[in-house]
Design an enzyme around this catalytic site. Structure first.
Site, PDB file in Angstrom:
ATOM      1  N   ASP A  35       0.785  -1.133  -0.065  1.00 51.94           N
ATOM      2  CA  ASP A  35       0.092  -0.114  -0.085  1.00 51.94           C
ATOM      3  C   ASP A  35       0.936   1.468  -0.111  1.00 51.94           C
ATOM      4  OD1 ASP A  35      -1.580  -2.076   0.866  1.00 51.94           O
ATOM      5  OD2 ASP A  35      -2.239  -1.284   2.679  1.00 51.94           O
ATOM      6  N   GLU A 217     -10.574  -2.308   3.927  1.00 51.34           N
ATOM      7  CA  GLU A 217      -9.228  -1.818   4.189  1.00 51.34           C
ATOM      8  C   GLU A 217      -8.923  -0.236   3.726  1.00 51.34           C
ATOM      9  OE1 GLU A 217      -6.285  -5.776   5.053  1.00 51.34           O
ATOM     10  OE2 GLU A 217      -6.560  -5.003   2.985  1.00 51.34           O
TER      11      GLU A 217
END
Ligand code: FRU
Length: 527
Positions: A35, A217
């Site tokens: 990420d 998420e």
């Protein structure tokens, strides 16, 4: 495996120097990334922090890597910013510029950059087994970081409370910090407020809603003006989900609504299923139910997208991780593994009366818009007809990094097919097709090259796309191991990784079942 913690080594990542290494998509030099974290613009530089394993090229030892860029295309990698230790892994989060020195970490004249990250506590830690939110700060414009001694600053005694995105909220009662984070396994976004980034008060929660078959998420929340109208502000709530996205595995959905400083209220038009899709009959990849949700990307490889804070000119720019947890650890690259998507500027536009996100890659200066010379000479016209034949596109640059811009009137054609990264014998290629009968754009990577490194990699993705005044408008960006397609000015985006085996890739356009008019076909280099 060498370690990027060694600050003495050269800092510049060698873009494009090993097989599949992209020219402009960020990769770590010789390690793993996932990420994007802490995206922030400060003092002329875009900072990209990222989930990084400094010791290897699979997920683990999670720390925040660091890179900077002036143009969002060319990146310089720096030493690890926030490193894991024996008590905690450093999971995803965000960075804010504390202009008012509310935290006391900086001064009124020289604000600190403050990172709000998830402490994923290890067995040796006091909070072992839980995830909580912690702070680190930088007083040298983001280059070095110190953890706050009062960590964690927010805990719920939960094992899956993570991914804080913090922004400054300006309401009628004044300004405060707002955090959006997730209770990942409960498909909930949770909202908190703070005056000083250290002490947090619970506000509300949202979810489950729409796609909810996997963990929620990396959320984000920001306001945008619909069609640029300052009197029509809507809030965009991004919620990434893994698995359970429209193309299978990981992906990003969004909701449009209103945020009053405490609570997010979705517009009815952005809800396919108010209580979540799990209650509906067919929440499978590609299903009609999933197609009704709002997706940031309809491909397989765009996850954990979040936006920059403090971006200039009020621009809202997002970056995603160009990968999918289905096979992320097995991509056939070395020593690096994984890259980011292009930076994408997002805006809101009204589509049939409802606000929808549009995305444009940040490469406008590279879109030279040079028309395809051979085709024009051939036709001696600004536009030309293509009928049951194939047209070879020139390579703007050798090495498979280019931008293809096209506007096509499909007319009587049943299908348009781009064959990207094709081999000369026609056996290999990534097929991007528009089917005029089903009004679907289809990206097929089953013959794209190396697909056998993981059973879930070979796949076909599709997205509903309406012609606009009869025209299909595509901006296709290929960069060594990826295809990103921006459709109808960015209303639909598809991103897929590919690992071509052919040495001299060719790009072709062909038309089936009728004739189409090519209004524009331009190829430019991506360097
Ligand atoms: C998303 C994610 C986050 C977490 C991080 C760990 O890809 O699972 O929820 O913070 O990755 O690396």
């Amino acid at each position: 495996m060498s370690s990027r913690l060694d600050a003495a080594r050269p800092e510049t990542a060698p873009a494009g120097t090993s097989r599949f290494r992209p020219a402009v998509h960020f990769t770590a030099r010789d390690t793993w990334l996932n990420d994007p974290n802490g995206l922030v613009f400060y003092d002329g530089l875009y900072h990209l922090f990222f989930q990084n394993n400094p010791y290897g090229n699979v997920w683990g030892n999670m720390s925040w890597g660091h890179a900077t860029s002036r143009d969002l295309l060319h990146w310089t990698e720096h030493p690890v910013a926030i490193a894991c230790d024996e008590t905690e892994d450093i999971f995803s989060g965000s960075v804010v510029v504390d202009h008012g020195n509310t935290s006391g970490f900086g001064t009124a004249n020289e604000p600190a950059l403050v990172a709000i990250y998830t402490s994923a506590y290890k067995a040796a830690a006091e909070h072992s087994g839980t995830q909580a939110q912690s702070l680190a700060y930088s007083t040298d414009a983001g280059m070095t970081w110190r953890k706050y001694e009062g960590n964690p600053v927010l805990t719920r005694n939960s094992a899956n409370f993570r991914d804080p995105k913090v922004f400054r909220y300006q309401g009628d009662q004044g300004a405060c910090w707002v955090m959006v984070a997730v209770e990942a396994q409960h498909q909930k976004v949770v909202f908190y407020r703070s005056e000083d980034l250290k002490s947090w008060e619970f506000l509300s929660e949202f979810g489950p809603a729409n796609a909810d078959a996997g963990e929620w998420e990396c959320p984000d929340l920001f306001p945008l003006a619909v069609n640029g109208d300052p009197d029509n502000i809507k809030w965009v709530l991004i919620v990434n989900i893994n698995p359970g996205a429209v193309a299978g595995g990981s992906g990003g959905q969004y909701f449009i609504g209103h945020f009053d400083g405490a609570r997010f209220l979705p517009d009815a038009g952005s809800l396919a299923a108010p209580a979540g899709l799990a209650a509906l009959p067919d929440p499978q990849a590609g299903s009609a139910a999933l197609q009704q949700c709002l997706w940031l990307d309809w491909g397989r490889d765009c996850y954990a997208s979040v936006s920059f804070s403090n971006a200039p000119d009020d621009r809202r720019i997002i970056i995603g991780w160009m990968n999918n947890w289905d096979y992320a650890n097995e991509l056939p690259t070395a020593p690096w593994r994984s890259s980011m998507t292009l930076a994408r500027e997002v805006r809101l536009t009204a589509v049939n009366g409802s606000a929808r996100l549009i995305q444009q890659p940040v490469l406008t200066e590279l879109c030279a818009g040079e028309e395809l010379p051979t085709a024009k000479d051939q036709m001696n016209a600004d536009t030309f007809e293509l009928r049951s034949s194939a047209l070879r596109l020139p390579d703007a640059v050798p090495g498979s990094a280019q931008i293809i811009e096209t506007e096509i009137l499909p007319g009587s054609a049943e299908r348009l097919d781009f064959r990207l990264f094709g081999s000369s014998d026609g056996s290999e290629g990534t097929i991007l097709s528009y089917n005029t009968t089903s009004a679907q754009l289809i990206l097929d990577r089953r013959q794209s090259g190396n697909t056998c490194f993981h059973g879930k990699f070979a796949s076909v993705e599709s997205a509903p796309v309406d012609l606009e005044n009869g025209v299909l408008k595509l901006l296709i960006v290929v960069d060594h191991c990826s295809v990103e397609v921006f459709v109808q000015g960015g209303k639909v985006v598809l991103t897929d990784l590919i690992f071509p085996e052919t040495e001299n890739p060719e790009n072709w356009l062909s038309v089936e079942g009728g004739s189409a008019t090519i209004l524009k076909l331009a190829v430019s280099a991506l360097t």
